[in-house]
Design a protein around this motif. Structure first.
Motif, PDB file in Angstrom:
ATOM      1  N   ALA A   1       0.836  -1.209   0.000  1.00  0.00           N
ATOM      2  CA  ALA A   1       0.000   0.000   0.000  1.00  0.00           C
ATOM      3  C   ALA A   1       0.864   1.250   0.000  1.00  0.00           C
ATOM      4  CB  ALA A   1      -0.922  -0.013   1.217  1.00  0.00           C
ATOM      5  N   LEU A   2       1.891   1.257   0.814  1.00  0.00           N
ATOM      6  CA  LEU A   2       2.763   2.430   0.920  1.00  0.00           C
ATOM      7  C   LEU A   2       3.532   2.677  -0.369  1.00  0.00           C
ATOM      8  CD1 LEU A   2       3.872   4.564   3.030  1.00  0.00           C
ATOM      9  CD2 LEU A   2       5.820   3.002   3.280  1.00  0.00           C
ATOM     10  N   LEU A   3       3.955   1.611  -1.047  1.00  0.00           N
ATOM     11  CA  LEU A   3       4.882   1.727  -2.178  1.00  0.00           C
ATOM     12  C   LEU A   3       4.201   1.622  -3.544  1.00  0.00           C
ATOM     13  CD1 LEU A   3       7.751  -0.562  -0.802  1.00  0.00           C
ATOM     14  CD2 LEU A   3       7.543   1.923  -0.579  1.00  0.00           C
ATOM     15  N   HIS A   4       2.879   1.533  -3.602  1.00  0.00           N
ATOM     16  CA  HIS A   4       2.196   1.197  -4.861  1.00  0.00           C
ATOM     17  C   HIS A   4       2.418   2.224  -5.965  1.00  0.00           C
ATOM     18  CE1 HIS A   4      -0.740   4.142  -3.473  1.00  0.00           C
ATOM     19  NE2 HIS A   4      -1.294   4.094  -4.673  1.00  0.00           N
ATOM     20  N   ASP A   5       2.705   3.481  -5.622  1.00  0.00           N
ATOM     21  CA  ASP A   5       2.911   4.539  -6.629  1.00  0.00           C
ATOM     22  C   ASP A   5       4.371   4.959  -6.759  1.00  0.00           C
ATOM     23  OD1 ASP A   5       0.415   4.808  -7.670  1.00  0.00           O
ATOM     24  OD2 ASP A   5      -0.127   6.630  -6.595  1.00  0.00           O
TER      25      ASP A   5
ATOM     26  N   PHE B   1       4.583  14.565 -13.777  1.00  0.00           N
ATOM     27  CA  PHE B   1       3.375  14.726 -14.597  1.00  0.00           C
ATOM     28  C   PHE B   1       2.895  13.383 -15.150  1.00  0.00           C
ATOM     29  CE2 PHE B   1       5.613  18.850 -14.846  1.00  0.00           C
ATOM     30  CZ  PHE B   1       4.654  19.642 -14.223  1.00  0.00           C
ATOM     31  N   SER B   2       3.265  12.346 -14.463  1.00  0.00           N
ATOM     32  CA  SER B   2       2.801  10.965 -14.636  1.00  0.00           C
ATOM     33  C   SER B   2       2.431  10.535 -16.043  1.00  0.00           C
ATOM     34  CB  SER B   2       1.640  10.703 -13.671  1.00  0.00           C
ATOM     35  OG  SER B   2       2.110  10.863 -12.346  1.00  0.00           O
ATOM     36  N   HIS B   3       1.132  10.527 -16.352  1.00  0.00           N
ATOM     37  CA  HIS B   3       0.672   9.845 -17.556  1.00  0.00           C
ATOM     38  C   HIS B   3       1.101  10.559 -18.842  1.00  0.00           C
ATOM     39  CE1 HIS B   3      -1.394   7.183 -14.885  1.00  0.00           C
ATOM     40  NE2 HIS B   3      -2.060   8.182 -14.345  1.00  0.00           N
TER      41      HIS B   3
ATOM     42  N   ASP C   1       7.105   6.590 -23.879  1.00  0.00           N
ATOM     43  CA  ASP C   1       6.749   5.173 -23.900  1.00  0.00           C
ATOM     44  C   ASP C   1       7.270   4.458 -22.654  1.00  0.00           C
ATOM     45  OD1 ASP C   1       5.594   2.865 -24.902  1.00  0.00           O
ATOM     46  OD2 ASP C   1       7.360   2.297 -26.065  1.00  0.00           O
ATOM     47  N   LEU C   2       6.885   4.990 -21.497  1.00  0.00           N
ATOM     48  CA  LEU C   2       7.310   4.439 -20.217  1.00  0.00           C
ATOM     49  C   LEU C   2       6.112   3.841 -19.488  1.00  0.00           C
ATOM     50  CD1 LEU C   2       9.538   7.447 -19.086  1.00  0.00           C
ATOM     51  CD2 LEU C   2      10.320   5.334 -20.168  1.00  0.00           C
ATOM     52  N   ASP C   3       6.386   3.075 -18.453  1.00  0.00           N
ATOM     53  CA  ASP C   3       5.334   2.459 -17.659  1.00  0.00           C
ATOM     54  C   ASP C   3       5.720   2.595 -16.189  1.00  0.00           C
ATOM     55  OD1 ASP C   3       3.456   0.911 -16.412  1.00  0.00           O
ATOM     56  OD2 ASP C   3       4.010  -0.972 -17.367  1.00  0.00           O
ATOM     57  N   HIS C   4       4.942   3.384 -15.437  1.00  0.00           N
ATOM     58  CA  HIS C   4       5.311   3.627 -14.040  1.00  0.00           C
ATOM     59  C   HIS C   4       5.285   2.344 -13.214  1.00  0.00           C
ATOM     60  CE1 HIS C   4       0.868   3.918 -13.683  1.00  0.00           C
ATOM     61  NE2 HIS C   4       1.070   3.434 -12.480  1.00  0.00           N
ATOM     62  N   GLU C   5       4.443   1.392 -13.590  1.00  0.00           N
ATOM     63  CA  GLU C   5       4.402   0.130 -12.849  1.00  0.00           C
ATOM     64  C   GLU C   5       5.701  -0.652 -13.032  1.00  0.00           C
ATOM     65  OE1 GLU C   5       0.875  -1.998 -13.865  1.00  0.00           O
ATOM     66  OE2 GLU C   5      -0.457  -0.535 -12.893  1.00  0.00           O
TER      67      GLU C   5
ATOM     68  N   ALA D   1      10.933  -2.045 -10.546  1.00  0.00           N
ATOM     69  CA  ALA D   1      12.396  -1.911 -10.651  1.00  0.00           C
ATOM     70  C   ALA D   1      12.980  -1.305  -9.381  1.00  0.00           C
ATOM     71  CB  ALA D   1      12.741  -1.051 -11.863  1.00  0.00           C
ATOM     72  N   ILE D   2      12.277  -0.351  -8.790  1.00  0.00           N
ATOM     73  CA  ILE D   2      12.751   0.266  -7.545  1.00  0.00           C
ATOM     74  C   ILE D   2      12.708  -0.739  -6.405  1.00  0.00           C
ATOM     75  CG2 ILE D   2      12.254   2.038  -5.812  1.00  0.00           C
ATOM     76  CD1 ILE D   2      11.081   3.739  -8.164  1.00  0.00           C
ATOM     77  N   ILE D   3      11.614  -1.499  -6.325  1.00  0.00           N
ATOM     78  CA  ILE D   3      11.459  -2.468  -5.238  1.00  0.00           C
ATOM     79  C   ILE D   3      12.470  -3.610  -5.350  1.00  0.00           C
ATOM     80  CG2 ILE D   3       9.869  -4.238  -4.328  1.00  0.00           C
ATOM     81  CD1 ILE D   3       7.580  -2.268  -5.007  1.00  0.00           C
ATOM     82  N   LEU D   4      12.780  -4.016  -6.584  1.00  0.00           N
ATOM     83  CA  LEU D   4      13.657  -5.173  -6.790  1.00  0.00           C
ATOM     84  C   LEU D   4      15.107  -4.800  -7.069  1.00  0.00           C
ATOM     85  CD1 LEU D   4      11.243  -7.278  -9.046  1.00  0.00           C
ATOM     86  CD2 LEU D   4      11.664  -7.564  -6.590  1.00  0.00           C
TER      87      LEU D   4
END
Length: 435
Positions: free
Chosen positions: A98-102, A108-110, A117-121, A126-129
């Motif tokens: 929940a804390l790290l989902h974003d 300016f995100s989207h 041609d990036l994907d924030h998910e 990548a940050i978590i792993l």
């Protein structure tokens, strides 16, 4: 006592305008909040260009992330605790996800994602792993823990109940951003009775269900979401700002690829322009960096880049007209393109059709491209029923996608009568500007 069970010597609280307080008792959560990757979210607005429409919309992704964490904490500590369907061993996993989902959202995100041609998910995972402070904290729990957190956010984790808390048609993410965005924009649409919804939530093997006695609170939530999308998220002025932002980034990329000599080298953009974005480069990008370059580019020799940056920085936005992609309207658009070119105004950057679309509620329909987990009601006799089967209000909007099209253009350039008077008059007539 292992790191995963370690508590702070005293509870930490964040004062919050939506939830009053955000409570932190777990050392893992406190350490995650202090990481550089999480703190970066202070420099990424939750609502992108919406601050140019609603001046209060300056809140950040960090605000929202803390809010989602707090809602999930309340659900699993106050509502689910002790219920046989809930696995208490997954408590910390839920809180971290929940804390790290974003975590991977860019500036300016989207709009930013579309241009490059990036994907924030992808970057969240990548940050978590990856080799990050966040990964270091999570790995102290267990070497496999970062992977589990990433799987929850990616919606591939084995427990659908855990995933549904953070990603479903009524989840902690949406419950926070609707209320938070309504608060900071100053509108009334996004408010709903979250306290009632939390009280009627019940865990089941695959997802959360809601007692039938709380159906009207769920209806209110769905209608609040519907109104927020059309009154705030898809506001035509906000979309005008997004159009200009997108065109600035497209122009800068085009100039770079054309060998243009920037007066001030855009070092932060090189990996984006080259389509090879390393995680370290991505993490250096935030909205303060983007706005710095926009101010610098106001002084560039390229007239299009300079003008577009001036428009964004100083809020000189494009006007808009209603547009429908019919044959007549498409013929009109072709004629406008021709006239814009004749008037010396590049239609690639100054005549833009923008479309917004939303599906307020849906349930799984075999054969369609995206599976949507329905909202389920728990009846007094123990039967579980899909929401639209019980609610006439929800049934009326289920599966109904609404789409809106606008044509954006710089009206101020068309009011300049010093040159090409006749051409600009024709453009104004086609756009019905003189009515």
């Amino acid at each position: 006592m292992g790191y995963s069970a370690e508590k702070l010597s005293e509870e930490k609280v964040f004062k919050d305008p939506v939830h009053r307080y955000v409570h932190v008792r777990d050392l893992v959560i406190w350490d995650l909040i202090g990481t550089r990757e999480f703190q970066r979210l202070r420099r990424v607005r939750q609502l992108g260009t919406t601050f140019l429409t609603f001046h209060g919309a300056e809140h950040s992704r960090l605000n929202h992330s803390l809010g989602v964490y707090e809602i999930v904490r309340r659900i699993i500590d106050d509502i689910f605790a002790g219920r046989p369907e809930w696995n208490q061993q997954e408590r910390l996993l839920c809180l971290c996800a929940a804390l790290l989902h974003d975590l991977g959202h860019g500036p300016f995100s989207h709009s930013f994602e579309k241009v490059f041609d990036l994907d924030h998910e992808h970057f969240t995972q990548a940050i978590i792993l990856g080799d990050t402070e966040v990964n270091s904290v999570l790995s102290r729990v267990d070497k496999t823990f970062p992977k589990k957190v990433a799987e929850v956010i990616a919606k591939t984790y084995e427990s659908k109940l855990v995933v549904s808390l953070i990603s479903s048609q009524i989840d902690a993410d949406r419950m926070d951003y609707l209320q938070r965005d309504a608060y900071f924009t100053g509108v009334s649409y996004g408010h709903f009775d979250m306290e009632r919804i939390l009280r009627v939530m019940r865990p089941r093997e695959d997802q959360v269900v809601f007692k039938q006695s709380g159906m009207h609170a769920v209806e209110d939530y769905i209608m609040s979401r519907y109104q927020m999308y059309w009154q705030v998220y898809f506001h035509p002025v906000t979309r005008s700002a997004e159009v200009i932002l997108t065109k600035i980034l497209h122009r800068a990329k085009y100039l770079y690829e054309s060998g243009y000599g920037f007066q001030h080298e855009p070092h932060h953009f090189y990996s984006l322009f080259n389509g090879d974005v390393a995680l370290a480069d991505y993490l250096k990008m935030d909205e303060s960096v983007i706005l710095y370059y926009f101010q610098i580019w106001e002084e560039e020799k390229d007239p299009i880049l300079s003008d577009l940056c001036d428009r964004f920085v100083n809020r000189k936005l494009f006007k808009y007209a209603e547009f429908q992609p019919s044959n007549d309207q498409m013929n009109k658009l072709m004629e406008l393109n021709r006239l814009f070119k004749k008037a010396g105004i590049d239609p690639e950057y100054y005549l833009v059709v923008d479309s917004s679309s939303d599906l307020p509620y849906d349930f799984y329909r075999p054969g369609e491209e995206e599976e949507r987990l329905p909202i389920h009601l728990l009846k007094n006799n123990g039967e579980i029923r899909e929401l639209s089967r019980e609610s006439e209000i929800v049934d009326a909007i289920s599966g109904k996608r609404r789409t809106d099209h606008k044509l954006y253009f710089p009206e101020d350039l068309l009011r300049d009568e010093s040159t090409k008077k006749n051409i600009k008059r024709q453009i104004r007539q086609l756009l019905d500007l003189d009515r």
